[in-house]
Design an enzyme around this catalytic site. Sequence first.
Site, PDB file in Angstrom:
ATOM      1  N   ARG A  25      -4.581 -27.785  58.235  1.00 17.54           N
ATOM      2  CA  ARG A  25      -3.420 -27.410  57.400  1.00 17.54           C
ATOM      3  C   ARG A  25      -2.640 -26.236  57.995  1.00 17.54           C
ATOM      4  O   ARG A  25      -2.116 -25.398  57.237  1.00 17.54           O
ATOM      5  CB  ARG A  25      -3.851 -27.047  55.970  1.00 17.54           C
ATOM      6  CG  ARG A  25      -4.336 -28.201  55.145  1.00 17.54           C
ATOM      7  CD  ARG A  25      -3.174 -28.894  54.445  1.00 17.54           C
ATOM      8  NE  ARG A  25      -3.598 -30.200  53.937  1.00 17.54           N
ATOM      9  CZ  ARG A  25      -4.001 -30.416  52.684  1.00 17.54           C
ATOM     10  NH1 ARG A  25      -3.986 -29.462  51.813  1.00 17.54           N
ATOM     11  NH2 ARG A  25      -4.372 -31.625  52.315  1.00 17.54           N
ATOM     12  N   ARG A  29       1.860 -24.433  53.124  1.00 15.48           N
ATOM     13  CA  ARG A  29       2.515 -23.533  52.167  1.00 15.48           C
ATOM     14  C   ARG A  29       2.284 -22.048  52.378  1.00 15.48           C
ATOM     15  O   ARG A  29       3.016 -21.231  51.836  1.00 15.48           O
ATOM     16  CB  ARG A  29       2.085 -23.913  50.745  1.00 15.48           C
ATOM     17  CG  ARG A  29       2.766 -25.158  50.250  1.00 15.48           C
ATOM     18  CD  ARG A  29       2.166 -25.627  48.951  1.00 15.48           C
ATOM     19  NE  ARG A  29       0.815 -26.111  49.177  1.00 15.48           N
ATOM     20  CZ  ARG A  29       0.077 -26.741  48.264  1.00 15.48           C
ATOM     21  NH1 ARG A  29       0.549 -26.929  47.057  1.00 15.48           N
ATOM     22  NH2 ARG A  29      -1.131 -27.156  48.545  1.00 15.48           N
ATOM     23  N   ARG A  38      10.469 -27.346  53.202  1.00 17.34           N
ATOM     24  CA  ARG A  38      10.074 -28.264  52.128  1.00 17.34           C
ATOM     25  C   ARG A  38      11.132 -28.284  51.027  1.00 17.34           C
ATOM     26  O   ARG A  38      11.455 -29.331  50.474  1.00 17.34           O
ATOM     27  CB  ARG A  38       8.725 -27.872  51.544  1.00 17.34           C
ATOM     28  CG  ARG A  38       8.166 -28.982  50.664  1.00 17.34           C
ATOM     29  CD  ARG A  38       6.874 -28.610  50.019  1.00 17.34           C
ATOM     30  NE  ARG A  38       7.081 -27.762  48.864  1.00 17.34           N
ATOM     31  CZ  ARG A  38       6.245 -27.681  47.828  1.00 17.34           C
ATOM     32  NH1 ARG A  38       5.137 -28.375  47.831  1.00 17.34           N
ATOM     33  NH2 ARG A  38       6.510 -26.893  46.830  1.00 17.34           N
ATOM     34  N   ASP A  75       0.322 -37.021  55.998  1.00 15.98           N
ATOM     35  CA  ASP A  75      -0.751 -36.960  55.015  1.00 15.98           C
ATOM     36  C   ASP A  75      -1.641 -38.173  55.190  1.00 15.98           C
ATOM     37  O   ASP A  75      -1.195 -39.204  55.703  1.00 15.98           O
ATOM     38  CB  ASP A  75      -0.184 -36.926  53.589  1.00 15.98           C
ATOM     39  CG  ASP A  75      -1.227 -36.411  52.611  1.00 15.98           C
ATOM     40  OD1 ASP A  75      -1.404 -35.188  52.528  1.00 15.98           O
ATOM     41  OD2 ASP A  75      -1.899 -37.236  51.977  1.00 15.98           O
ATOM     42  N   TYR A 152      -9.195 -42.144  46.628  1.00 17.72           N
ATOM     43  CA  TYR A 152      -7.897 -41.869  46.008  1.00 17.72           C
ATOM     44  C   TYR A 152      -7.290 -43.131  45.395  1.00 17.72           C
ATOM     45  O   TYR A 152      -6.677 -43.087  44.324  1.00 17.72           O
ATOM     46  CB  TYR A 152      -6.932 -41.262  47.031  1.00 17.72           C
ATOM     47  CG  TYR A 152      -7.247 -39.821  47.345  1.00 17.72           C
ATOM     48  CD1 TYR A 152      -6.855 -38.797  46.486  1.00 17.72           C
ATOM     49  CD2 TYR A 152      -7.946 -39.476  48.495  1.00 17.72           C
ATOM     50  CE1 TYR A 152      -7.153 -37.467  46.761  1.00 17.72           C
ATOM     51  CE2 TYR A 152      -8.249 -38.147  48.784  1.00 17.72           C
ATOM     52  CZ  TYR A 152      -7.848 -37.151  47.908  1.00 17.72           C
ATOM     53  OH  TYR A 152      -8.150 -35.845  48.175  1.00 17.72           O
TER      54      TYR A 152
HETATM   55  O1  CP3 Z   1      -3.480 -30.041  58.957  1.00 15.95           O
HETATM   56  C1  CP3 Z   1      -2.245 -30.124  59.068  1.00 15.95           C
HETATM   57  O2  CP3 Z   1      -1.497 -29.119  59.225  1.00 15.95           O
HETATM   58  C2  CP3 Z   1      -1.609 -31.494  59.130  1.00 15.95           C
HETATM   59  C3  CP3 Z   1      -1.096 -32.030  57.921  1.00 15.95           C
HETATM   60  C4  CP3 Z   1      -2.027 -32.562  56.851  1.00 15.95           C
HETATM   61  C5  CP3 Z   1      -1.675 -32.526  55.489  1.00 15.95           C
HETATM   62  N1  CP3 Z   1      -2.604 -33.225  54.787  1.00 15.95           N
HETATM   63  C6  CP3 Z   1      -0.480 -31.873  54.955  1.00 15.95           C
HETATM   64  C7  CP3 Z   1      -0.407 -31.578  53.517  1.00 15.95           C
HETATM   65  C8  CP3 Z   1      -3.244 -33.236  56.944  1.00 15.95           C
HETATM   66  C9  CP3 Z   1      -4.109 -33.499  58.168  1.00 15.95           C
HETATM   67  C10 CP3 Z   1      -3.591 -33.663  55.629  1.00 15.95           C
HETATM   68  C11 CP3 Z   1      -4.781 -34.476  55.326  1.00 15.95           C
HETATM   69  C12 CP3 Z   1      -5.154 -34.696  53.929  1.00 15.95           C
HETATM   70  N2  CP3 Z   1      -4.354 -34.971  52.851  1.00 15.95           N
HETATM   71  C13 CP3 Z   1      -6.494 -34.765  53.488  1.00 15.95           C
HETATM   72  C14 CP3 Z   1      -7.712 -34.641  54.370  1.00 15.95           C
HETATM   73  C15 CP3 Z   1      -8.000 -33.243  54.722  1.00 15.95           C
HETATM   74  C16 CP3 Z   1      -8.510 -32.414  53.595  1.00 15.95           C
HETATM   75  O3  CP3 Z   1      -7.744 -31.510  53.191  1.00 15.95           O
HETATM   76  O4  CP3 Z   1      -9.600 -32.659  53.150  1.00 15.95           O
HETATM   77  C17 CP3 Z   1      -6.474 -35.030  52.100  1.00 15.95           C
HETATM   78  C18 CP3 Z   1      -7.679 -35.164  51.201  1.00 15.95           C
HETATM   79  C19 CP3 Z   1      -5.105 -35.176  51.713  1.00 15.95           C
HETATM   80  C20 CP3 Z   1      -4.569 -35.525  50.361  1.00 15.95           C
HETATM   81  C21 CP3 Z   1      -3.755 -34.425  49.857  1.00 15.95           C
HETATM   82  N3  CP3 Z   1      -2.476 -34.153  50.301  1.00 15.95           N
HETATM   83  C22 CP3 Z   1      -4.121 -33.407  48.956  1.00 15.95           C
HETATM   84  C23 CP3 Z   1      -5.458 -33.329  48.217  1.00 15.95           C
HETATM   85  C24 CP3 Z   1      -3.044 -32.507  48.880  1.00 15.95           C
HETATM   86  C25 CP3 Z   1      -2.990 -31.185  48.152  1.00 15.95           C
HETATM   87  C26 CP3 Z   1      -2.221 -31.207  46.920  1.00 15.95           C
HETATM   88  C27 CP3 Z   1      -1.894 -29.789  46.468  1.00 15.95           C
HETATM   89  O5  CP3 Z   1      -0.958 -29.669  45.705  1.00 15.95           O
HETATM   90  O6  CP3 Z   1      -2.538 -28.828  46.932  1.00 15.95           O
HETATM   91  C28 CP3 Z   1      -2.033 -33.002  49.729  1.00 15.95           C
HETATM   92  C29 CP3 Z   1      -0.715 -32.377  49.963  1.00 15.95           C
HETATM   93  C30 CP3 Z   1      -0.499 -31.775  51.299  1.00 15.95           C
HETATM   94  N4  CP3 Z   1      -0.822 -32.368  52.483  1.00 15.95           N
HETATM   95  C31 CP3 Z   1       0.131 -30.525  51.567  1.00 15.95           C
HETATM   96  C32 CP3 Z   1       0.206 -30.410  52.961  1.00 15.95           C
HETATM   97  C33 CP3 Z   1       0.856 -29.301  53.743  1.00 15.95           C
HETATM   98  C34 CP3 Z   1       0.718 -29.572  50.534  1.00 15.95           C
HETATM   99  C35 CP3 Z   1       2.009 -30.183  50.146  1.00 15.95           C
HETATM  100  C36 CP3 Z   1       3.041 -29.228  49.637  1.00 15.95           C
HETATM  101  O7  CP3 Z   1       3.021 -28.976  48.423  1.00 15.95           O
HETATM  102  O8  CP3 Z   1       3.873 -28.778  50.432  1.00 15.95           O
END
Ligand code: CP3
Length: 347
Positions: A25, A29, A38, A75, A152
């Site tokens: 990540r 944010r 964003r 994602d 999911y």
């Molecule tokens: O690592 C990186 O910088 C690359 C981008 C990346 C994101 N998600 C961006 C993201 C990667 C590799 C992921 C993978 C991902 N997404 C996983 C596997 C890794 C892990 O964290 O276990 C999972 C389970 C997801 C599903 C997902 N997407 C979740 C649970 C969430 C969080 C929701 C929240 O509100 O916190 C996301 C959203 C997400 N994916 C964000 C980012 C930067 C935040 C989105 C935002 O609000 O800007």
Amino acid sequence: MLKNDLLIRALQRQPVARTPVWMMRQAGRYLPEYRKVREKAGDFLSLCMNPELACEVTMQPLDRYRFDAAILFSDILTIPHAMGLGLHFVEGEGPKFHHPIKTSSDIKALPTPDPEQELGYVCDAVRLIHKTLDSRVPLIGFSGSPWTLACYMVEGGSSKDFRKVKGLLYEQPQLMEQLLSKLTTAVTAYLNAQIAAGVEVVMVFDTWGGVLSSEDYQKFSLNYTSQIAHDLRQDIPSVLFTKGGGQWLESMADAGFDGLGLDWTTSIASARARVGDRVALQGNMDPMALYAPPELIEQRVQRVLQEFGEGSGHVFNLGHGILPDVNPQHVEVMVEAVHKYSRQYHC
Ligand code: CP3
């Protein structure tokens, strides 16, 4: 030819001058410049679907810190979205699907997305990022594991107890296997399309592998991720990250991946002792340690480096993604500490 190939070399367990570092990540944010983009995109999913903006945010952490890799901004839930489940994000609640999987006919009706069509925006982002990087550091592509995607898709979003997806596993194991097989085909095609578009490393996120029993982990998760590792079209380094999977490292080391991602609950010293030189290890500082004052962050970095010990085969990372309210200066402290203290472990 990559100008900085430390990540590739470490994953292949070849000698390196210092330990490579990147962060799960890393574009996200906690960075004010990310929040700005964003906002411009409207929401997170629109940001993922816009290759120019996805490229811009992928590059942001590299402009700030001396990271040794870029990771595609996207994602894991793009695949279920491309299968028609209707992904959206609810503020404060995380991902949700309009059409979660409920019946056997839902599973039978699932299409296999063509990565260059329904997921063409991801392939376009990879091509643009690859070009923009200009071989500065390797680009990591990724997918969720079939099991984690199924979690999911069946739960309809995040879950505390995984009641629905584990219910399906216990009540109708054959149906669960049908779903996992379909997802395995989709994930393999997706990763191969990312490789064709220019990623230099691939990583499979099995975020929820750790909620399974030992027997079920092998049968319903590792079986499928291992098939994916073997069906990658080019021999580029691959990493499997299973959160909560520390107890299964020996079987993961035989699954066909070059590296294993470790969460913070397993000691990297004991992990190394157990897997020997079969695979590289990536991790595993507690993401919460980034809330500590700078001197303590430095100490924690030193401890992880020291625990892994001498020689190649280590990629420094957090044990899971960075949290949104971390002070960006603390990330700099971590990265610089890896640069400063890791040389002594390499000749
Ligand atoms: O690592 C990186 O910088 C690359 C981008 C990346 C994101 N998600 C961006 C993201 C990667 C590799 C992921 C993978 C991902 N997404 C996983 C596997 C890794 C892990 O964290 O276990 C999972 C389970 C997801 C599903 C997902 N997407 C979740 C649970 C969430 C969080 C929701 C929240 O509100 O916190 C996301 C959203 C997400 N994916 C964000 C980012 C930067 C935040 C989105 C935002 O609000 O800007």
